[in-house]
Design a protein around this motif. Structure first.
Motif, PDB file in Angstrom:
ATOM      1  N   ARG A   1      36.003  46.274  32.166  1.00 28.95           N
ATOM      2  CA  ARG A   1      34.871  45.726  31.580  1.00 28.95           C
ATOM      3  C   ARG A   1      34.592  45.107  32.534  1.00 28.95           C
ATOM      4  NH1 ARG A   1      35.944  41.941  26.122  1.00 28.95           N
ATOM      5  NH2 ARG A   1      33.615  42.390  24.856  1.00 28.95           N
ATOM      6  N   GLU A   2      32.569  44.973  31.312  1.00 26.91           N
ATOM      7  CA  GLU A   2      32.061  43.675  33.230  1.00 26.91           C
ATOM      8  C   GLU A   2      32.001  44.780  34.195  1.00 26.91           C
ATOM      9  OE1 GLU A   2      30.320  40.578  31.514  1.00 26.91           O
ATOM     10  OE2 GLU A   2      31.408  40.850  29.691  1.00 26.91           O
ATOM     11  N   LYS A   3      32.059  44.961  34.967  1.00 32.52           N
ATOM     12  CA  LYS A   3      31.950  46.499  36.010  1.00 32.52           C
ATOM     13  C   LYS A   3      31.374  45.549  37.730  1.00 32.52           C
ATOM     14  CE  LYS A   3      31.746  50.879  38.791  1.00 32.52           C
ATOM     15  NZ  LYS A   3      31.035  50.214  39.773  1.00 32.52           N
ATOM     16  N   HIS A   4      30.713  45.216  37.096  1.00 33.51           N
ATOM     17  CA  HIS A   4      29.508  44.276  38.114  1.00 33.51           C
ATOM     18  C   HIS A   4      30.182  43.342  38.578  1.00 33.51           C
ATOM     19  CE1 HIS A   4      28.579  41.493  35.438  1.00 33.51           C
ATOM     20  NE2 HIS A   4      28.409  41.887  34.306  1.00 33.51           N
ATOM     21  N   HIS A   5      31.353  42.534  37.895  1.00 33.22           N
ATOM     22  CA  HIS A   5      32.030  41.595  38.735  1.00 33.22           C
ATOM     23  C   HIS A   5      32.799  42.137  39.806  1.00 33.22           C
ATOM     24  CE1 HIS A   5      31.393  39.260  34.745  1.00 33.22           C
ATOM     25  NE2 HIS A   5      30.059  37.977  35.847  1.00 33.22           N
ATOM     26  N   PHE A   6      33.398  43.788  39.141  1.00 35.60           N
ATOM     27  CA  PHE A   6      34.765  43.700  40.542  1.00 35.60           C
ATOM     28  C   PHE A   6      33.468  44.620  41.471  1.00 35.60           C
ATOM     29  CE2 PHE A   6      36.614  44.159  35.854  1.00 35.60           C
ATOM     30  CZ  PHE A   6      38.059  42.982  36.142  1.00 35.60           C
ATOM     31  N   ASP A   7      33.069  45.333  41.293  1.00 37.08           N
ATOM     32  CA  ASP A   7      32.002  45.683  42.639  1.00 37.08           C
ATOM     33  C   ASP A   7      31.480  44.263  43.020  1.00 37.08           C
ATOM     34  OD1 ASP A   7      31.909  48.080  41.434  1.00 37.08           O
ATOM     35  OD2 ASP A   7      30.057  47.678  40.008  1.00 37.08           O
ATOM     36  N   GLN A   8      30.894  43.587  42.556  1.00 31.56           N
ATOM     37  CA  GLN A   8      30.637  41.993  43.257  1.00 31.56           C
ATOM     38  C   GLN A   8      31.923  41.548  44.028  1.00 31.56           C
ATOM     39  OE1 GLN A   8      29.570  38.370  41.309  1.00 31.56           O
ATOM     40  NE2 GLN A   8      28.649  37.364  43.541  1.00 31.56           N
TER      41      GLN A   8
END
Length: 288
Positions: A92-99
């Motif tokens: 969920r809120e994939k941008h955090h895992f990408d960062q």
């Protein structure tokens, strides 16, 4: 179903007075930090009517009496579960895992290799999907993490969802949220049966689960490199949110990251100690 806000009682199945609502709202505010506005009264009724029915009570007054009694401690956990929405899914809120994967973990892996302690905190882990996604992301960047002092702490105030998190088993349909190239790393291939699947043992090695109320003292002695607390502060009023952000700032290492939910914003005195580092991601800039 509608709940009267001007009358002292409802016309629904169970009597629900202004005083009943006040008692419940005050209890969850004092113990869990949850802020129940008057506009949430209908929600409170609909969520708790099921508990009153299950307990065989005739009205909310009897339920409030139980909550305030020595025997009511266990029921307070059911109250919390009923009033909060534990909606979550993998990545969920994939941008955090990408960062994490692209910007943060390469540096943290080097720190671990040099002998430093690395700690990541999933501060409202719910049923555990966030914590397992953190572990999978760590292992993609740093496969040898279990050999070093690199740990993920996953906590939640709700013992019901925390039990699910520790078990690490999920309905088969939730597997669709896991990217195809990550399924082999995350899912135990022997577990896919009877409509459920289980997390891979390699993920479990990195995670320690524990019950923790964010409103109470925190027992952790070491500072964190990354804290994820997403979509938990939305239940708090502004002053409680600001205190929480400040406490996170105190327990983060200088240069550490705080990641919060898409509808949340860093505010209060803590904001001066952080800089924006991405979408709802903040980096601590002060040494203290």
């Amino acid at each position: 179903m509608s709940i009267a806000t001007k009358s002292s009682e409802t016309r629904d199945e169970y009597t629900f007075t202004d005083e009943d609502f006040r008692v419940i709202a005050q209890l969850v505010k004092n113990k869990y930090g949850l802020f129940l506005q008057e506009s949430k009264r209908a929600l409170v009724y609909s969520r708790l009517a099921k508990r009153i029915r299950a307990l065989g009570f005739n009205n909310f007054r009897e339920y409030c009496k139980l909550l305030g009694s020595p025997a009511g401690e266990a029921e307070q956990s059911h109250l919390l579960t009923a009033l909060t929405t534990n909606v979550t899914h993998f990545f969920r809120e994939k941008h955090h895992f990408d960062q994490l994967q692209n910007e943060i973990l390469p540096t943290l892996s080097q720190a671990a290799r040099s002998g430093e302690t690395v700690r990541i905190w999933s501060a409202a882990c719910s049923a555990g999907q966030e914590a397992y996604c953190l572990a999978a992301t760590v292992l993609e960047v740093f496969p040898e993490a279990p050999r070093f002092d690199f740990k993920i702490l996953a906590t939640d105030v709700d013992p019901v969802v925390l039990k699910k998190a520790k078990k690490g088993q999920y309905p088969r349909e939730e597997r669709d949220a896991i990217p195809a190239d990550r399924i082999a790393r995350m899912v135990d291939p022997q577990s896919v049966n009877d409509g459920v699947f289980a997390m891979h043992h390699s993920l479990r090695e990195l995670i320690s689960f524990g019950q923790l109320n964010l409103m109470e003292p925190w027992p952790m002695r070491k500072r964190f490199d990354v804290i994820m607390c997403r979509n938990a502060a939305i239940y708090f009023d502004k002053s409680t949110q600001m205190r929480l952000w400040s406490r996170f700032g105190e327990i983060l290492k200088p240069g550490g990251y705080l990641m919060i939910g898409h509808s949340e914003r860093l505010s209060g005195p803590a904001a001066a100690k952080f800089e924006s580092a991405g979408i709802t991601s903040y980096r601590k800039t002060h040494a203290n």
